[in-house]
Design an enzyme around this catalytic site. Structure first.
Site, PDB file in Angstrom:
ATOM      1  N   TRP A   1      -3.057  -2.687  -1.323  1.00  0.00           N
ATOM      2  CA  TRP A   1      -2.747  -4.088  -1.610  1.00  0.00           C
ATOM      3  C   TRP A   1      -3.543  -4.886  -0.582  1.00  0.00           C
ATOM      4  O   TRP A   1      -3.281  -4.795   0.621  1.00  0.00           O
ATOM      5  CB  TRP A   1      -1.243  -4.325  -1.461  1.00  0.00           C
TER       6      TRP A   1
ATOM      7  N   HIS B   1      14.915 -37.983  -3.824  1.00  0.00           N
ATOM      8  CA  HIS B   1      14.324 -38.365  -2.539  1.00  0.00           C
ATOM      9  C   HIS B   1      12.831 -38.061  -2.517  1.00  0.00           C
ATOM     10  O   HIS B   1      12.294 -37.692  -1.470  1.00  0.00           O
ATOM     11  CB  HIS B   1      15.058 -37.661  -1.395  1.00  0.00           C
TER      12      HIS B   1
ATOM     13  N   CYS C   1       0.825  -1.205   0.000  1.00  0.00           N
ATOM     14  CA  CYS C   1       0.000   0.000   0.000  1.00  0.00           C
ATOM     15  C   CYS C   1       0.862   1.259   0.000  1.00  0.00           C
ATOM     16  O   CYS C   1       1.930   1.290   0.595  1.00  0.00           O
ATOM     17  CB  CYS C   1      -0.867   0.040   1.242  1.00  0.00           C
TER      18      CYS C   1
ATOM     19  N   LYS D   1      12.266 -15.972 -10.010  1.00  0.00           N
ATOM     20  CA  LYS D   1      12.084 -14.955 -11.053  1.00  0.00           C
ATOM     21  C   LYS D   1      11.071 -15.453 -12.090  1.00  0.00           C
ATOM     22  O   LYS D   1      10.174 -14.744 -12.487  1.00  0.00           O
ATOM     23  CB  LYS D   1      13.447 -14.679 -11.683  1.00  0.00           C
TER      24      LYS D   1
ATOM     25  N   GLU E   1       7.422 -15.597 -10.540  1.00  0.00           N
ATOM     26  CA  GLU E   1       6.718 -14.368 -10.177  1.00  0.00           C
ATOM     27  C   GLU E   1       6.296 -13.534 -11.374  1.00  0.00           C
ATOM     28  O   GLU E   1       5.253 -12.912 -11.335  1.00  0.00           O
ATOM     29  CB  GLU E   1       7.511 -13.541  -9.154  1.00  0.00           C
TER      30      GLU E   1
ATOM     31  N   GLU F   1      16.897 -18.404  -7.005  1.00  0.00           N
ATOM     32  CA  GLU F   1      16.527 -17.090  -7.541  1.00  0.00           C
ATOM     33  C   GLU F   1      15.976 -17.226  -8.970  1.00  0.00           C
ATOM     34  O   GLU F   1      14.991 -16.577  -9.321  1.00  0.00           O
ATOM     35  CB  GLU F   1      17.738 -16.154  -7.492  1.00  0.00           C
TER      36      GLU F   1
ATOM     37  N   ASN G   1      -1.847   2.309   6.044  1.00  0.00           N
ATOM     38  CA  ASN G   1      -1.002   1.165   5.694  1.00  0.00           C
ATOM     39  C   ASN G   1      -0.719   0.395   6.976  1.00  0.00           C
ATOM     40  O   ASN G   1      -0.462   1.012   8.008  1.00  0.00           O
ATOM     41  CB  ASN G   1       0.352   1.618   5.139  1.00  0.00           C
ATOM     42  N   GLY G   2      -0.722  -0.931   6.875  1.00  0.00           N
ATOM     43  CA  GLY G   2      -0.418  -1.741   8.058  1.00  0.00           C
ATOM     44  C   GLY G   2      -1.572  -2.656   8.386  1.00  0.00           C
ATOM     45  O   GLY G   2      -2.502  -2.824   7.583  1.00  0.00           O
TER      46      GLY G   2
ATOM     47  N   ARG H   1       5.049  -0.280  -6.034  1.00  0.00           N
ATOM     48  CA  ARG H   1       5.000  -1.072  -4.812  1.00  0.00           C
ATOM     49  C   ARG H   1       4.002  -2.232  -4.922  1.00  0.00           C
ATOM     50  O   ARG H   1       4.030  -3.148  -4.104  1.00  0.00           O
ATOM     51  CB  ARG H   1       4.593  -0.191  -3.626  1.00  0.00           C
TER      52      ARG H   1
ATOM     53  N   LYS I   1       6.019  -4.620  -4.015  1.00  0.00           N
ATOM     54  CA  LYS I   1       7.468  -4.398  -4.013  1.00  0.00           C
ATOM     55  C   LYS I   1       8.001  -4.312  -2.597  1.00  0.00           C
ATOM     56  O   LYS I   1       9.052  -4.826  -2.289  1.00  0.00           O
ATOM     57  CB  LYS I   1       7.756  -3.088  -4.767  1.00  0.00           C
TER      58      LYS I   1
HETATM   59  C1  F6R Z   1      11.357 -10.899  -5.823  1.00  0.00           C
HETATM   60  C2  F6R Z   1      11.373  -9.841  -4.841  1.00  0.00           C
HETATM   61  C3  F6R Z   1      10.993 -10.188  -3.450  1.00  0.00           C
HETATM   62  C4  F6R Z   1      11.832  -9.359  -2.457  1.00  0.00           C
HETATM   63  C5  F6R Z   1      11.319  -9.602  -1.037  1.00  0.00           C
HETATM   64  C6  F6R Z   1      12.145  -8.825  -0.029  1.00  0.00           C
HETATM   65  O1  F6R Z   1      11.723 -10.421  -7.079  1.00  0.00           O
HETATM   66  O2  F6R Z   1      11.665  -8.715  -5.141  1.00  0.00           O
HETATM   67  O3  F6R Z   1      11.110 -11.542  -3.196  1.00  0.00           O
HETATM   68  O4  F6R Z   1      13.166  -9.744  -2.586  1.00  0.00           O
HETATM   69  O5  F6R Z   1       9.995  -9.200  -0.942  1.00  0.00           O
HETATM   70  O6  F6R Z   1      12.082  -7.466  -0.293  1.00  0.00           O
HETATM   71  P1  F6R Z   1      13.175  -6.498   0.257  1.00  0.00           P
HETATM   72  O7  F6R Z   1      14.471  -6.818  -0.444  1.00  0.00           O
HETATM   73  O8  F6R Z   1      12.696  -5.131  -0.062  1.00  0.00           O
HETATM   74  O9  F6R Z   1      13.285  -6.756   1.733  1.00  0.00           O
END
Ligand code: F6R
Length: 597
Positions: free
Chosen positions: A74, A494, A2, A475, A478, A471, A98-99, A28, A592
């Site tokens: 969000w 396993h 948010c 990627k 997502e 990773e 927010n929260g 975000r 984000k």
């Molecule tokens: C994936 C991604 C998320 C962030 C995670 C932590 O592409 O961006 O998995 O890595 O939400 O976010 P930060 O780094 O802001 O703590």
């Protein structure tokens, strides 16, 4: 997650500032948006589910009003519909929040008994109703806020309008970021300075349990009933906003930013006196705590420390770490990794570690973020603004920082040998030599259609290649919504190998020559069961394996290899998402900056 924006100032600017602020916060992640403006003791609220364009279509840009608040939501409590969107209005109070209010059920019950009727399913509306009820009784908004803060449990950043006061926006904050932007004859409030940094570089960071009020030309912050003096911070050049330029989306652009970001990063940290280095000789243990991709960067960091420094490192998801006994002491260094510096779980853990007086270090991108202020040592990622929800340059700079920290650590302990230094310098030179060709080379993957033929894709690797698999798999998931899963190469048999059938895509990453042969055997095991194997390995490895496809990466030495090996997977995810015509920068359901638990 948010986003909050608020403005008090010039009547012809309010709507523009609010909508543009929300646009700047779009990165975000959100699923509904709204604004509220106050004029003639009346608050008008416009809110819509969906993207900002839906809201913009219903807002008159010529609306003249000097004061307003806006929000991108969000969804947490209640679905992403119009009723649940913010601002929420109860009686004389209209607010954005927010929260999460954890004791919402109890408060809602009390308010319902007092005949308050709720229109949404949100905890935010409950908070607004409580503020309104207390305000109706005491007639003083600052007092109402103070009392409300004593009653609510949870996290909140709030900006609110009161129908009785046409000149001020009121704010309150705990565990969710909130900043005041100080302009000339105008004032801003936002969850992120990106919302107002085009208008003012001066801002005030609110800390937990602070609340306040902003007018056109004054701001006041309070804590526990008393005015509290706060420092005005000034935004630095490196926090300037980023633009897409010639690229069709931020993710693609940010992948192309990587060589520039890394080269500046190494240059900066190799200079003496640019940063405050802990006494690395005193620790007996490192713990790394992070979420998502930042956690994956930490996995690479762990592999660096165990394989090169032979030093024990534990790594934990912040969401797990917070609920376990802290097995760290004064001889432990806890490293927190976070692009935003606002991830709720990571912040919670950093607070806990601070309370215990244990040394902490942050690898963080956003300057002056909560995490950077909570930790003893800060290594800024210096990656510039990252706008695509899926991190690319952020992740790569976190990995680079782990290498920088490893080198400083080993130098302090006098175990960084001349040959390691030579490997480091050579590797770095090669990294920047190969980047331009690699960026071009991984722009096309003729076998992309194979990824959609089966319900699941797998990534396997060992040690650092497993860290990279994690990773690469995230990627892909997502941004493309394709199902995928990463496994240590030796673990598949396993149990999970039962899912392999004819055509299942298995990406094997095998750049580490120490484990190459072993991963090769695992690859053969899945190949024997019909998997379509795409092998990522070094260009100079003899191609004696029967892989179906190859992703060849230049051999630049073990120190820098992860920074180049991840590149084809960052580009692959982008290209698959593009081929599906998806919104690459804003994948569904994602945020984000994850500011809730
Ligand atoms: C994936 C991604 C998320 C962030 C995670 C932590 O592409 O961006 O998995 O890595 O939400 O976010 P930060 O780094 O802001 O703590």
């Amino acid at each position: 997650m948010c986003g909050i924006v608020g403005y008090v100032g010039k009547s012809d600017r309010t709507v523009h500032v609010l909508l543009r602020g929300l646009e700047r916060l779009e990165y975000r992640g959100y699923d509904s948006a709204g604004i509220a403006v106050l004029k003639d003791h009346h608050v008008d609220v416009v809110k819509k589910s969906g993207k900002l364009d839906c809201l913009k279509a219903c807002v008159d840009p010529e609306w003249k009003t000097e004061i307003g608040i806006g929000h991108t939501r969000w969804a947490t409590h209640g679905s992403a519909n119009q009723e649940n969107a913010h601002p929420h209005q109860v009686g004389k109070v209209t607010a954005v929040h927010n929260g999460i209010i954890e004791n919402m059920d109890e408060i809602k019950k009390e308010l319902s008994q007092a005949n308050v009727v709720f229109r949404s399913d949100t905890d935010s509306e409950v908070l607004v109703a409580l503020l309104n009820q207390i305000y109706e009784k005491c007639g003083n908004m600052l007092m109402a806020i103070e009392k409300t803060m004593k009653k609510v449990v949870g996290s909140y950043a709030v900006a609110l309008l009161c129908e009785d006061d046409e000149e001020h926006i009121y704010v309150m904050k705990k565990d969710s970021p909130l900043l005041l932007g100080v302009g000339k004859g105008e004032m801003f409030v936002a969850s992120d300075y990106q919302a107002f940094c085009e208008d003012t570089k001066e801002y005030v960071l609110l800390d937990d349990f602070e609340y306040g009020v902003i007018g056109r030309s004054a701001w006041h912050v309070y804590k526990d009933g008393k005015e509290f003096q706060k420092k005005i911070e000034v935004l630095e050049e490196r926090e300037e906003l980023s633009e897409k330029g010639e690229y069709d989306c931020y993710m693609h652009k940010e992948i192309y930013d990587i060589p520039g970001v890394l080269s500046q990063l190494f240059l900066f940290y190799e200079k003496q006196d640019t940063h405050h280095i802990p006494d690395y000789t005193k620790y007996h243990k490192i713990q790394i705590v992070a979420c998502g991709s930042a956690y994956h960067a930490g996995c690479v960091g762990k592999a660096f420390f165990s394989h090169i420094a032979h030093f024990p490192v534990e790594i934990e998801y912040a969401s797990e770490y917070r609920y376990q006994p802290i097995l760290a002491d004064k001889d432990t260094l806890v490293i927190f990794v976070s692009q935003s510096g606002e991830t709720a779980d990571t912040i919670y853990c950093a607070k806990k570690i601070k309370e215990l007086g244990i040394d902490s270090l942050a690898i963080v991108n956003v300057y002056n973020s909560t995490l950077s202020r909570l930790t003893d040592y800060v290594y800024y990622m210096r990656a510039g603004e990252e706008r695509a929800v899926a991190t690319t340059k952020g992740y790569s700079s976190q990995v680079a920082l782990f290498l920088i920290i490893l080198r400083e650590w080993m130098q302090a302990r006098k175990c960084w040998t001349a040959s390691l230094e030579e490997e480091y310098q050579q590797g770095k030179r090669k990294l920047f030599e190969v980047f331009p060709t690699c960026l071009k080379k991984y722009e096309q993957f003729p076998w992309i259609s194979k990824l959609t033929e089966q319900p699941m894709n797998f990534f396997i690797g060992r040690q650092i290649d497993y860290a990279l698999s994690l990773e690469a798999s995230l990627k892909l998931k997502e941004v493309t919504y394709l199902n995928s899963c990463a496994y240590p190469a030796g673990e598949l048999k396993h149990g999970t190998i039962s899912l392999i059938e004819k055509g299942t895509v298995v990406f094997a990453i095998a750049t580490d020559l120490d484990t190459y042969e072993k991963t090769k055997s695992n690859l053969m095991e899945v190949k024997a069961r019909g998997a379509y194997v795409i092998l990522t390995t070094l260009e100079d490895v003899v191609k004696e394996v029967e892989a179906d496809e190859w992703i060849l990466v230049p051999n630049i030495g073990h120190l820098f290899q992860p920074m180049i090996t991840i590149l084809p997977f960052q580009l692959l995810s982008y290209h698959v998402a593009k081929s599906f015509d998806l919104d690459v920068d804003h994948p569904r359901n994602l945020a984000k900056s994850v500011t809730v638990e």
